[in-house]
Design a protein around this motif. Sequence first.
Motif, PDB file in Angstrom:
ATOM      1  N   GLU A  61       0.838  -1.214   0.000  1.00 48.95           N
ATOM      2  CA  GLU A  61       0.000   0.000   0.000  1.00 48.95           C
ATOM      3  C   GLU A  61       0.864   1.252   0.000  1.00 48.95           C
ATOM      4  O   GLU A  61       0.562   2.230  -0.688  1.00 48.95           O
ATOM      5  N   TYR A  62       1.956   1.217   0.773  1.00 49.58           N
ATOM      6  CA  TYR A  62       2.853   2.378   0.828  1.00 49.58           C
ATOM      7  C   TYR A  62       3.616   2.541  -0.484  1.00 49.58           C
ATOM      8  O   TYR A  62       3.720   3.650  -1.026  1.00 49.58           O
ATOM      9  N   LEU A  63       4.162   1.453  -0.992  1.00 42.18           N
ATOM     10  CA  LEU A  63       4.961   1.515  -2.227  1.00 42.18           C
ATOM     11  C   LEU A  63       4.112   1.953  -3.420  1.00 42.18           C
ATOM     12  O   LEU A  63       4.594   2.660  -4.312  1.00 42.18           O
ATOM     13  N   GLU A  64       2.866   1.552  -3.433  1.00 44.89           N
ATOM     14  CA  GLU A  64       1.981   1.931  -4.532  1.00 44.89           C
ATOM     15  C   GLU A  64       1.702   3.436  -4.521  1.00 44.89           C
ATOM     16  O   GLU A  64       1.630   4.073  -5.576  1.00 44.89           O
ATOM     17  N   LYS A  65       1.605   4.017  -3.331  1.00 48.05           N
ATOM     18  CA  LYS A  65       1.314   5.449  -3.203  1.00 48.05           C
ATOM     19  C   LYS A  65       2.570   6.297  -3.364  1.00 48.05           C
ATOM     20  O   LYS A  65       2.484   7.480  -3.708  1.00 48.05           O
ATOM     21  N   ASN A  66       3.736   5.716  -3.088  1.00 47.58           N
ATOM     22  CA  ASN A  66       5.007   6.457  -3.136  1.00 47.58           C
ATOM     23  C   ASN A  66       5.928   5.795  -4.164  1.00 47.58           C
ATOM     24  O   ASN A  66       6.736   4.915  -3.833  1.00 47.58           O
ATOM     25  N   GLU A  67       5.811   6.229  -5.404  1.00 47.47           N
ATOM     26  CA  GLU A  67       6.480   5.550  -6.515  1.00 47.47           C
ATOM     27  C   GLU A  67       7.999   5.675  -6.496  1.00 47.47           C
ATOM     28  O   GLU A  67       8.693   4.901  -7.150  1.00 47.47           O
ATOM     29  N   ASN A  68       8.521   6.660  -5.752  1.00 42.95           N
ATOM     30  CA  ASN A  68       9.977   6.816  -5.674  1.00 42.95           C
ATOM     31  C   ASN A  68      10.608   5.966  -4.570  1.00 42.95           C
ATOM     32  O   ASN A  68      11.833   5.842  -4.504  1.00 42.95           O
ATOM     33  N   ALA A  69       9.777   5.405  -3.713  1.00 47.23           N
ATOM     34  CA  ALA A  69      10.290   4.611  -2.593  1.00 47.23           C
ATOM     35  C   ALA A  69      10.824   3.269  -3.080  1.00 47.23           C
ATOM     36  O   ALA A  69      10.291   2.658  -4.006  1.00 47.23           O
ATOM     37  N   LYS A  70      11.905   2.821  -2.436  1.00 45.78           N
ATOM     38  CA  LYS A  70      12.480   1.503  -2.709  1.00 45.78           C
ATOM     39  C   LYS A  70      12.398   0.673  -1.436  1.00 45.78           C
ATOM     40  O   LYS A  70      12.359   1.208  -0.333  1.00 45.78           O
ATOM     41  N   ALA A  71      12.374  -0.641  -1.608  1.00 50.55           N
ATOM     42  CA  ALA A  71      12.173  -1.512  -0.455  1.00 50.55           C
ATOM     43  C   ALA A  71      13.248  -2.575  -0.357  1.00 50.55           C
ATOM     44  O   ALA A  71      13.648  -3.171  -1.365  1.00 50.55           O
ATOM     45  N   ILE A  72      13.705  -2.797   0.870  1.00 45.59           N
ATOM     46  CA  ILE A  72      14.598  -3.911   1.160  1.00 45.59           C
ATOM     47  C   ILE A  72      13.746  -5.012   1.789  1.00 45.59           C
ATOM     48  O   ILE A  72      13.066  -4.795   2.793  1.00 45.59           O
ATOM     49  N   LEU A  73      13.771  -6.185   1.167  1.00 42.56           N
ATOM     50  CA  LEU A  73      12.997  -7.321   1.649  1.00 42.56           C
ATOM     51  C   LEU A  73      13.943  -8.200   2.455  1.00 42.56           C
ATOM     52  O   LEU A  73      14.859  -8.800   1.906  1.00 42.56           O
ATOM     53  N   SER A  74      13.725  -8.257   3.763  1.00 44.37           N
ATOM     54  CA  SER A  74      14.740  -8.826   4.646  1.00 44.37           C
ATOM     55  C   SER A  74      14.242 -10.081   5.355  1.00 44.37           C
ATOM     56  O   SER A  74      13.316 -10.036   6.160  1.00 44.37           O
ATOM     57  N   GLY A  75      14.865 -11.217   5.030  1.00 44.25           N
ATOM     58  CA  GLY A  75      14.530 -12.461   5.711  1.00 44.25           C
ATOM     59  C   GLY A  75      15.164 -13.652   5.025  1.00 44.25           C
ATOM     60  O   GLY A  75      15.034 -13.825   3.813  1.00 44.25           O
ATOM     61  N   GLY A  76      15.852 -14.481   5.790  1.00 44.66           N
ATOM     62  CA  GLY A  76      16.526 -15.649   5.229  1.00 44.66           C
ATOM     63  C   GLY A  76      15.596 -16.841   5.073  1.00 44.66           C
ATOM     64  O   GLY A  76      14.369 -16.714   5.168  1.00 44.66           O
ATOM     65  N   GLN A  77      16.180 -17.990   4.839  1.00 43.23           N
ATOM     66  CA  GLN A  77      15.420 -19.222   4.641  1.00 43.23           C
ATOM     67  C   GLN A  77      15.601 -20.118   5.852  1.00 43.23           C
ATOM     68  O   GLN A  77      16.712 -20.526   6.187  1.00 43.23           O
ATOM     69  N   GLY A  78      14.485 -20.417   6.508  1.00 43.94           N
ATOM     70  CA  GLY A  78      14.545 -21.239   7.708  1.00 43.94           C
ATOM     71  C   GLY A  78      14.030 -22.641   7.469  1.00 43.94           C
ATOM     72  O   GLY A  78      13.749 -23.043   6.329  1.00 43.94           O
ATOM     73  N   ASN A  79      13.895 -23.394   8.549  1.00 42.96           N
ATOM     74  CA  ASN A  79      13.385 -24.761   8.458  1.00 42.96           C
ATOM     75  C   ASN A  79      11.953 -24.763   7.931  1.00 42.96           C
ATOM     76  O   ASN A  79      11.124 -23.959   8.359  1.00 42.96           O
TER      77      ASN A  79
END
Length: 258
Positions: A135-153
């Motif tokens: 919702e935030y990224l759609e409204k703020n087109e200049n914003a970039k996102a870091i998707l943070s999370g590894g792979q667990g069991n």
Amino acid sequence: MKKEKMKKTIKTVLKVIGIILFLLFAAPLAGGILNIGNITGLIISAIFLICGFFFEKIILLCRKITKNKAGKIIFSAAAAALSCIGLSFIIALGATIAASTTNASQQNTVIILGCAVYNETPSVMLAARVNAAYEYLEKNENAKAILSGGQGNGENISEAQCMFNILTEKGIDENRLFLENESRNTYENIRNSKEIIEKNNLDENVIIVTSDFHLKRATMIAEKQGLKAQRIRAKSGFFATPTFYVRDTLGVIKEFLF
């Protein structure tokens, strides 16, 4: 007669509180959730139940202990310590609840913190975080996102990759997304995300997107690492909310002390 009625009322109240707490903190076990939050909650519920069922014996024991000076000192010290622990927890819980709201203004860097993935399907909490970020990224087109999370069991893909798949399917340009797929906890989420920020010259004024109960601790960790952090709240379901609020309240105390 009045004293007996008072004792009976106190015992009933203690038992009812103990049962309610037990149900609240035992319920997440059915979903495979076991952490310091519901362990603590179950211990507290057991204390209330023990006090409810053995109220008279506990009162007699306290009187016996405090009959001599040494006993009074030990009892007073224990009572003071428990009071300090209780007060610290209440203050930290209040801070956790107070920070469980969105306060984000327009910023160019968003950090979405990962959560469980089942095979390749996001958990309810992770889906809520991704939707809030979308919702935030759609409204703020200049914003970039870091998707943070590894792979667990039990995860066939990393949490970061799962978030990437959802956001790109929703139409977010993949060039706006940076994957951080090595982290295993909140500290590593923030540390590794900061490295991505520095490497790619992204804005260090960040918005952290995570579940409501997690916002206070996550922003504390971010600020310790030199990031100015605002918040976007992803709602957590009622099912596990007490457990996670207790867990993160203890985490807030840990961050404050260390």
